[in-house]
Design an enzyme around this catalytic site. Structure first.
Site, PDB file in Angstrom:
ATOM      1  N   HIS A 212       0.708  -1.301  -0.061  1.00 28.53           N
ATOM      2  CA  HIS A 212      -0.112   0.269   0.046  1.00 28.53           C
ATOM      3  C   HIS A 212       0.971   1.137  -0.038  1.00 28.53           C
ATOM      4  CE1 HIS A 212       0.646  -1.104   3.992  1.00 28.53           C
ATOM      5  NE2 HIS A 212       0.470   0.286   4.406  1.00 28.53           N
ATOM      6  N   ASP A 242       0.017  -7.055   0.352  1.00 23.50           N
ATOM      7  CA  ASP A 242       0.483  -6.436   0.748  1.00 23.50           C
ATOM      8  C   ASP A 242       2.314  -6.491   0.486  1.00 23.50           C
ATOM      9  OD1 ASP A 242       0.591  -3.533   0.962  1.00 23.50           O
ATOM     10  OD2 ASP A 242      -0.256  -4.367   3.544  1.00 23.50           O
ATOM     11  N   GLY A 322       2.845   4.619  10.371  1.00 26.30           N
ATOM     12  CA  GLY A 322       4.634   4.726   9.595  1.00 26.30           C
ATOM     13  C   GLY A 322       5.022   3.779   9.754  1.00 26.30           C
ATOM     14  N   SER A 340       1.762  -4.707   7.386  1.00 32.49           N
ATOM     15  CA  SER A 340       0.471  -4.644   6.998  1.00 32.49           C
ATOM     16  C   SER A 340      -0.346  -3.612   6.961  1.00 32.49           C
ATOM     17  CB  SER A 340      -0.245  -5.445   6.184  1.00 32.49           C
ATOM     18  OG  SER A 340      -1.351  -5.298   5.767  1.00 32.49           O
TER      19      SER A 340
END
Length: 456
Positions: A212, A242, A322, A340
């Site tokens: 992502h 991901d 973060g 993830s």
């Protein structure tokens, strides 16, 4: 930038890898001996988590339909195998291979069918599910956004699976990918964390991070508002994973195969390994630094607001925005996952999900480490040379953690990879051996660009 779909994970062991359960026993470390020195063939063996995962794969192939999952009992350091049916011969053979055996009601096929029903009838943002082999059920989790009609749908679907098939619980947080604006690796106002340095299929230096992050931003820097140093090559999110492969723009970049755990300490990364339920793992991220916990589920499905992601590792390790893309690893240098998302924070806790490193590497065609240059940690020391804060061993036992280092115990020459040094202080938390500090350690070494150390 290309976006590739990840191929489905191979469900079967390669042909010829296991001839019988007796062959599985040959891959074990030394068995526990009885007081007279003779090995007790029926007693569960003491195993490291990586060896337990390897044995589980082989027993799954050998037991066939009778295999109903497994988990690692960290306190006893034993592999527990779930078996369905009343074939006593299979139970005896599994015990002889070194596992503790537990007879259960739900087969793997039944649990997988229940998961497919959940996917069809209850793919609701804010929900997640994974098989929990310790309860032999599917654990379904709903975050605080799942209310009203959506909660009723989820609850009725779980009830429709039948008694003893699944359990449902509420999470106080909200499931989301852990990405935000800030520091560590930067791009387009977003902050993520570097997972592991790798060598791409074409031989160029690169790193893995969350998909992502790679879908959202194409170019990444090692400093806020700094010039880009790496460009996304492949990214998958949402869907079957991901993860993203990000190539360094400078082909001469030195990309060490280690995780910077702060305060000048690093852990050499020797190999990628599969996770095992019950296994102790450590997570490094740019927001919260170093934290530890246990694997609680495998092949998890998470329904984020952005879409559904499958094939993830579920844990109780905390994480915050973060930390996305940050490294999940073991004390003895195995790369396990990439952060993830999940719910909660490092004050209240929560559920977190990780992309398996093994499937990410397979999908993008990369290998851990610096290829022919430095290799996957070859010759590096485990970096923690000091005493463990909780009375345990230093990280990596102070031994060299190179790819040529022998595992703490001989594993018949073929046990699941070489752990790169003795097993470090089982049970030591992040507040001991790995000195997590207050999270500031996540910034350590960023001046050493080009080339970020894994875990930023």
């Amino acid at each position: 930038m290309s976006h590739k779909r990840m191929p489905k994970r191979k469900a079967a062991i390669a042909a010829g890898s296991v001839a019988a359960l007796g062959a599985a026993a040959l891959l074990l470390p030394h068995a526990n001996a009885s007081q007279d020195g003779a090995a007790d063939a029926a007693a569960p063996r003491t195993l490291k988590a990586a060896d337990a995962s390897s044995l589980s794969e082989q027993l799954a192939a050998a037991l066939g339909d009778a295999f109903a999952g497994s988990y690692y009992d960290a306190d006893r350091q034993q592999l527990v195998i779930n078996v369905v049916g009343d074939n006593n011969q299979l139970v005896v053979q599994a015990k002889r291979a070194g596992a503790a055996v537990r007879q259960v009601d739900n087969s793997t096929a039944e649990l997988e069918a229940a998961a497919r029903t959940l996917k069809t009838e209850a793919t609701i943002p804010g929900t997640a599910w994974a098989v929990d082999p310790r309860t032999n059920k599917i654990l379904v989790t709903a975050d605080r956004t799942v209310t009203g009609a959506r909660w009723n749908t989820l609850e009725s679907t779980v009830e429709g699976l039948g008694s003893g098939m699944a359990t449902i619980r509420k999470s106080s947080g909200t499931f989301k990918p852990f990405v935000s604006g800030g520091d560590a690796i930067f791009g387009g106002g977003s902050r993520c964390s570097l997972g592991f340095n790798v060598t791409a299929a074409d031989g160029s230096p690169a790193f893995l991070t969350a998909g992502h992050c790679g879908v959202a931003v194409e170019q990444w820097s090692d400093s806020q508002n700094g010039a880009p140093i790496a460009t996304v090559d492949q990214a998958v999110f949402p869907g079957e994973g991901d993860f993203a492969l990000v190539k360094y723009d400078d082909p001469a970049t030195q990309a060490p195969s280690d995780v910077n755990t702060g305060n000048g300490q690093t852990v050499a990364i020797n190999q990628a390994a599969e996770a095992a339920v019950g296994q102790q793992v450590f997570r490094m991220g740019s927001t919260t630094g170093l934290n530890d916990g246990q694997v609680t589920g495998l092949n998890a499905t998470v329904n984020y607001p952005e879409g559904t992601v499958t094939g993830l590792i579920q844990t109780n390790v905390c994480a915050e925005p973060g930390d996305s893309g940050g490294s999940l690893f073991t004390q003895d240098g195995n790369a396990i996952g990439l952060t993830s998302g999940g719910s909660g924070d490092c004050t209240s806790g929560g559920e977190t999900f990780f992309q398996p490193v093994t499937t990410a590497l397979e999908a993008v065609g990369a290998t851990l480490g610096a290829g022919e240059g430095e290799g996957a940690g070859a010759g590096d020391e485990a970096g923690a040379g000091g005493e463990a804060g909780a009375g345990g061993d230093a990280v990596g036992g102070g031994a060299e953690a190179g790819a040529g280092g022998e595992a703490g115990e001989e594993a018949g020459g073929e046990a699941a990879g070489e752990a790169g040094g003795e097993q470090a202080g089982a049970g030591d938390g992040a507040d001991g051996a790995m000195n997590p500090g207050d999270g500031d350690g996540a910034d350590a070494g960023q001046e050493d660009a080009p080339g970020l150390e894994g875990g930023h």
